[in-house]
Design a protein around this motif. Structure first.
Motif, PDB file in Angstrom:
ATOM      1  N   VAL A 159      62.157  58.362  75.170  1.00 34.82           N
ATOM      2  CA  VAL A 159      61.221  59.058  74.290  1.00 34.82           C
ATOM      3  C   VAL A 159      59.926  58.249  74.177  1.00 34.82           C
ATOM      4  CG1 VAL A 159      60.781  59.671  71.862  1.00 34.82           C
ATOM      5  CG2 VAL A 159      62.901  60.382  72.961  1.00 34.82           C
ATOM      6  N   ASP A 166      58.557  65.616  78.361  1.00 40.59           N
ATOM      7  CA  ASP A 166      59.127  66.496  77.340  1.00 40.59           C
ATOM      8  C   ASP A 166      60.001  65.683  76.390  1.00 40.59           C
ATOM      9  OD1 ASP A 166      59.935  68.595  75.818  1.00 40.59           O
ATOM     10  OD2 ASP A 166      60.995  69.671  77.401  1.00 40.59           O
ATOM     11  N   LYS A 168      60.188  66.064  73.261  1.00 41.24           N
ATOM     12  CA  LYS A 168      60.767  66.927  72.231  1.00 41.24           C
ATOM     13  C   LYS A 168      62.164  67.399  72.610  1.00 41.24           C
ATOM     14  CE  LYS A 168      59.987  70.974  69.321  1.00 41.24           C
ATOM     15  NZ  LYS A 168      61.352  71.487  69.492  1.00 41.24           N
ATOM     16  N   GLU A 169      62.391  67.658  73.886  1.00 43.80           N
ATOM     17  CA  GLU A 169      63.723  68.103  74.297  1.00 43.80           C
ATOM     18  C   GLU A 169      64.772  67.067  73.928  1.00 43.80           C
ATOM     19  OE1 GLU A 169      66.041  69.797  78.244  1.00 43.80           O
ATOM     20  OE2 GLU A 169      64.503  68.252  78.489  1.00 43.80           O
ATOM     21  N   ILE A 171      64.481  64.813  71.530  1.00 43.50           N
ATOM     22  CA  ILE A 171      64.569  64.796  70.072  1.00 43.50           C
ATOM     23  C   ILE A 171      65.424  65.956  69.576  1.00 43.50           C
ATOM     24  CG2 ILE A 171      63.248  65.064  67.944  1.00 43.50           C
ATOM     25  CD1 ILE A 171      62.982  62.307  69.201  1.00 43.50           C
ATOM     26  N   ASP A 172      65.282  67.129  70.183  1.00 49.29           N
ATOM     27  CA  ASP A 172      66.082  68.293  69.795  1.00 49.29           C
ATOM     28  C   ASP A 172      67.575  68.001  69.952  1.00 49.29           C
ATOM     29  OD1 ASP A 172      63.752  69.710  69.300  1.00 49.29           O
ATOM     30  OD2 ASP A 172      63.779  70.773  71.223  1.00 49.29           O
ATOM     31  N   GLN A 175      69.646  65.782  67.175  1.00 52.64           N
ATOM     32  CA  GLN A 175      69.690  66.183  65.772  1.00 52.64           C
ATOM     33  C   GLN A 175      71.116  66.417  65.283  1.00 52.64           C
ATOM     34  OE1 GLN A 175      66.817  65.971  63.925  1.00 52.64           O
ATOM     35  NE2 GLN A 175      66.170  65.160  65.918  1.00 52.64           N
ATOM     36  N   ARG A 208      60.126  59.858  64.787  1.00 53.21           N
ATOM     37  CA  ARG A 208      59.671  60.807  65.802  1.00 53.21           C
ATOM     38  C   ARG A 208      60.231  62.206  65.518  1.00 53.21           C
ATOM     39  NH1 ARG A 208      57.474  59.814  70.881  1.00 53.21           N
ATOM     40  NH2 ARG A 208      56.950  57.786  69.962  1.00 53.21           N
ATOM     41  N   SER A 209      61.466  62.275  65.031  1.00 52.73           N
ATOM     42  CA  SER A 209      62.062  63.569  64.670  1.00 52.73           C
ATOM     43  C   SER A 209      61.253  64.253  63.575  1.00 52.73           C
ATOM     44  CB  SER A 209      63.507  63.378  64.200  1.00 52.73           C
ATOM     45  OG  SER A 209      64.342  62.912  65.241  1.00 52.73           O
ATOM     46  N   PHE A 212      58.303  66.044  64.726  1.00 51.35           N
ATOM     47  CA  PHE A 212      58.585  67.338  65.355  1.00 51.35           C
ATOM     48  C   PHE A 212      59.143  68.347  64.352  1.00 51.35           C
ATOM     49  CE2 PHE A 212      58.684  64.784  69.363  1.00 51.35           C
ATOM     50  CZ  PHE A 212      57.732  65.502  70.057  1.00 51.35           C
ATOM     51  N   TYR A 214      61.628  67.872  61.957  1.00 56.26           N
ATOM     52  CA  TYR A 214      63.003  67.709  61.495  1.00 56.26           C
ATOM     53  C   TYR A 214      63.051  66.812  60.255  1.00 56.26           C
ATOM     54  CZ  TYR A 214      64.624  69.679  65.936  1.00 56.26           C
ATOM     55  OH  TYR A 214      64.863  70.507  67.003  1.00 56.26           O
TER      56      TYR A 214
END
Length: 238
Positions: A159, A166, A168-169, A171-172, A175, A208-209, A212, A214
């Motif tokens: 990351v 990407d 964010k992918e 990070i997704d 979760q 970082r989450s 985005f 979260y």
């Protein structure tokens, strides 16, 4: 000198001549001179391969570097299936890297790493896959689907890599059974032979989450506002 070793569900006591042994040397002495059925793993003998990780007096160590003492109790790593004696099956912990997609996924071919960029995640690159962090983790002990400190540290490595197009992918993905499940107890950092702070990496992943969108599901959004769980300087607010 007496050493107690856990074998299956029992503990056996072995007696050696007093001396300045590493734990690995002591285990080899026991195997060659006292009990040739004793099983353990080893490799480089230089604290590089991580294959001789085990627990001594309830703390994770590398047998090739730990200086054995009279009365030590030696056990296999926690949270992993035992194959035999001090040998454990590491496959599931490695599989968490696949779940977390802990690699460069979408490469930004225009990005290059200069010396300063390389140093950002230099420490994470030193991981020797010993599994000590998994063994010491209280969350992994009760939640077998937790991605765990080893995988989350590797996620942060990528990351934070500007070649990853990407972030964010990644990070997704973390979760669920990931960054918010960690208790930040710091056990993983304490036992890491490479001085990698997975706790610090997980805290950075939480920040970082929040960037985005979260937030920690354990705290919720009080008063209808967005609560990332962190202040503007990145420090925890709880």
């Amino acid at each position: 000198m007496k050493i107690t070793i856990k074998r299956d569900d029992a503990f056996e006591i072995y007696e050696l001549e007093d001396g300045a042994y590493t734990l690995l040397e002591a285990l080899e002495k026991i195997k060659h001179e006292i009990d040739n059925t004793l099983s353990f793993s080893s490799g480089c003998r230089s604290s590089v391969c991580g294959s001789c990780a085990m627990r001594v007096n309830e703390k994770e160590v590398l047998a090739c570097s730990y200086k054995v003492e009279d009365g030590d109790t030696v056990e296999p790593l926690n949270n992993m299936p035992i194959i035999r004696d001090l040998v454990v099956d590491m496959d599931k912990s490695y599989e968490m890297n696949v779940k977390a997609k802990a690699w460069l996924n979408k490469l930004n071919h225009e990005a290059t790493l200069d010396h300063e960029a390389e140093k950002i995640n230099e420490v994470q690159s030193d991981c020797i896959l010993c599994g000590s962090c998994y063994s010491s983790c209280p969350v992994y002990a009760v939640n077998g689907e937790f991605l765990g400190p080893f995988s989350l540290t590797r996620v942060w490595k990528y990351v934070g890599d500007k070649r990853e197009a990407d972030a964010k992918e990644k990070i997704d993905i973390i979760q669920t059974n990931g960054v918010w499940d960690c208790t930040l107890c710091n056990n993983c950092t304490v036992v890491c032979p490479q001085n990698i702070s997975s706790k610090a990496d997980i805290e950075k992943l939480r920040i970082r989450s929040s960037m985005f969108g979260y937030s920690d599901p354990n705290f919720g959004n009080f008063g209808g506002g967005f609560d990332s769980g962190f202040g503007f300087d990145g420090s925890p607010t709880f």
